[in-house]
Scaffold this motif. Structure first.
Motif, mmCIF file in Angstrom:
data_model
loop_
_atom_site.group_PDB
_atom_site.id
_atom_site.type_symbol
_atom_site.label_atom_id
_atom_site.label_comp_id
_atom_site.label_asym_id
_atom_site.label_seq_id
_atom_site.Cartn_x
_atom_site.Cartn_y
_atom_site.Cartn_z
ATOM 1 N N LEU A 99 4.140 -41.516 20.944
ATOM 2 C CA LEU A 99 4.144 -41.109 22.403
ATOM 3 C C LEU A 99 3.281 -42.170 23.160
ATOM 4 O O LEU A 99 3.858 -42.638 24.026
ATOM 5 C CB LEU A 99 3.682 -39.650 22.521
ATOM 6 C CG LEU A 99 3.724 -39.214 24.074
ATOM 7 C CD1 LEU A 99 5.171 -39.293 24.720
ATOM 8 C CD2 LEU A 99 2.970 -37.899 24.323
ATOM 9 N N GLN A 100 2.348 -42.555 22.876
ATOM 10 C CA GLN A 100 1.571 -43.535 23.405
ATOM 11 C C GLN A 100 2.471 -44.868 23.405
ATOM 12 O O GLN A 100 2.208 -45.550 24.345
ATOM 13 C CB GLN A 100 0.096 -43.608 22.711
ATOM 14 C CG GLN A 100 -0.871 -42.536 22.726
ATOM 15 C CD GLN A 100 -0.751 -41.572 21.369
ATOM 16 O OE1 GLN A 100 0.353 -41.264 20.955
ATOM 17 N NE2 GLN A 100 -1.876 -41.185 20.957
ATOM 18 N N GLU A 101 2.838 -45.210 22.142
ATOM 19 C CA GLU A 101 3.606 -46.428 22.277
ATOM 20 C C GLU A 101 4.821 -46.491 23.108
ATOM 21 O O GLU A 101 4.955 -47.259 23.803
ATOM 22 C CB GLU A 101 3.901 -47.005 20.925
ATOM 23 C CG GLU A 101 2.740 -46.900 20.079
ATOM 24 C CD GLU A 101 3.140 -46.819 18.215
ATOM 25 O OE1 GLU A 101 4.257 -46.478 18.272
ATOM 26 O OE2 GLU A 101 2.395 -46.988 17.520
ATOM 27 N N ILE A 102 5.457 -45.462 23.108
ATOM 28 C CA ILE A 102 6.547 -45.311 24.108
ATOM 29 C C ILE A 102 6.108 -45.316 25.554
ATOM 30 O O ILE A 102 6.694 -46.120 26.394
ATOM 31 C CB ILE A 102 7.509 -44.123 23.836
ATOM 32 C CG1 ILE A 102 8.237 -44.056 22.473
ATOM 33 C CG2 ILE A 102 8.516 -43.790 25.131
ATOM 34 C CD1 ILE A 102 8.692 -42.720 21.932
ATOM 35 N N LEU A 103 4.887 -44.396 25.983
ATOM 36 C CA LEU A 103 4.473 -44.565 27.351
ATOM 37 C C LEU A 103 3.936 -45.916 27.693
ATOM 38 O O LEU A 103 4.325 -46.402 28.793
ATOM 39 C CB LEU A 103 3.341 -43.413 27.234
ATOM 40 C CG LEU A 103 4.117 -41.972 27.377
ATOM 41 C CD1 LEU A 103 2.795 -41.029 27.286
ATOM 42 C CD2 LEU A 103 4.724 -41.563 28.413
ATOM 43 N N ARG A 104 3.330 -46.598 26.666
ATOM 44 C CA ARG A 104 2.727 -48.146 27.041
ATOM 45 C C ARG A 104 4.195 -48.944 27.324
ATOM 46 O O ARG A 104 3.991 -49.724 28.235
ATOM 47 C CB ARG A 104 2.161 -48.527 25.873
ATOM 48 C CG ARG A 104 1.539 -49.980 26.140
ATOM 49 C CD ARG A 104 1.334 -50.665 24.556
ATOM 50 N NE ARG A 104 2.392 -50.752 23.771
ATOM 51 C CZ ARG A 104 2.377 -50.439 22.530
ATOM 52 N NH1 ARG A 104 1.400 -50.131 21.957
ATOM 53 N NH2 ARG A 104 3.461 -50.608 21.866
ATOM 54 N N ASP A 105 4.926 -48.801 26.502
ATOM 55 C CA ASP A 105 6.265 -49.701 26.714
ATOM 56 C C ASP A 105 7.094 -49.214 28.133
ATOM 57 O O ASP A 105 7.425 -50.256 28.656
ATOM 58 C CB ASP A 105 7.139 -49.699 25.552
ATOM 59 C CG ASP A 105 6.422 -50.397 24.397
ATOM 60 O OD1 ASP A 105 5.489 -51.000 24.609
ATOM 61 O OD2 ASP A 105 7.005 -50.358 23.224
ATOM 62 N N LEU A 106 6.849 -48.123 28.286
ATOM 63 C CA LEU A 106 7.658 -47.791 29.836
ATOM 64 C C LEU A 106 6.768 -48.245 30.739
ATOM 65 O O LEU A 106 7.222 -48.577 31.775
ATOM 66 C CB LEU A 106 7.743 -46.287 29.916
ATOM 67 C CG LEU A 106 8.755 -45.445 29.011
ATOM 68 C CD1 LEU A 106 8.756 -44.035 29.169
ATOM 69 C CD2 LEU A 106 10.246 -45.780 29.667
ATOM 70 N N GLY A 107 5.606 -48.145 30.713
ATOM 71 C CA GLY A 107 4.667 -48.899 31.812
ATOM 72 C C GLY A 107 4.996 -50.224 31.911
ATOM 73 O O GLY A 107 5.132 -50.991 32.899
ATOM 74 N N LEU A 108 5.216 -51.061 30.634
ATOM 75 C CA LEU A 108 5.350 -52.360 30.631
ATOM 76 C C LEU A 108 6.834 -52.794 31.301
ATOM 77 O O LEU A 108 7.119 -53.620 32.022
ATOM 78 C CB LEU A 108 5.185 -52.998 29.296
ATOM 79 C CG LEU A 108 3.815 -53.067 28.668
ATOM 80 C CD1 LEU A 108 3.804 -53.353 27.393
ATOM 81 C CD2 LEU A 108 3.085 -53.971 29.623
#
Length: 164
Positions: free
Chosen positions: A120-129
């Motif tokens: 979840l953290q990885e997906i949210l980070r990549d969505l922000g990027l």
């Protein structure tokens, strides 16, 4: 153009470019581990694992450097955006299939103990990027860029007076 937009674009360039540069630099020194991270996703044929694992860090470094210096911002942001979409899809796929892997985003990668994943953290980070990449695609003109995007210069009126 509103005067704050080039500053927001500068921050977006530096953050997105910095993340891409660091991610690539951490992987380029250990291509075997980078290939192991690619293999852990179980998405590519074995013949493609090594070339992707070895080549991906160099592409990340190139995109990161282009964004940081401000050269070809729109194209570099589009490339970074494609990377983010692929990364989000790959992590989501691993999560949906119940794999327990480290994303390998900043080096490392491969199998981890169940419950040690951070999907979840990885997906949210990549969505922000991905949002930053989208902003830069729409608003590539920024402060301190080596090359300004030709189609984003402020429009000028009579005698070269800025219309904005």
């Amino acid at each position: 153009m509103k005067p704050w937009i080039p500053w927001v674009s500068l921050v977006a360039r530096l953050v997105l470019g910095g993340v891409m540069l660091v991610a690539g630099a951490l992987k380029v020194t250990d291509p075997e581990t980078a290939a192991q991270a690619v293999r852990a996703y179980e998405l590519l044929p074995s013949a493609l694992v090594e070339p992707v694992g070895w080549g991906l860090p160099f592409l990340e470094i190139a995109i990161g450097l282009l964004l940081i210096i401000g050269f070809g911002v729109r194209a570099s942001a589009a490339a970074a955006g494609v990377f983010m979409i692929v990364f989000i899809a790959a992590v989501s796929s691993a999560w949906a299939r119940g794999l327990s892997i480290d994303c390998g985003c900043f080096g490392g990668g491969g199998q981890v103990a169940p419950g040690q994943t951070k999907y979840l953290q990885e997906i949210l980070r990549d969505l922000g990027l991905l949002v930053l990449a989208g902003w830069l695609w729409l608003k590539p003109a920024s402060k301190f860029a080596v090359v300004s995007e030709p189609d984003t210069e402020p429009e000028t009126g009579p005698q070269g007076v800025s219309a904005s």
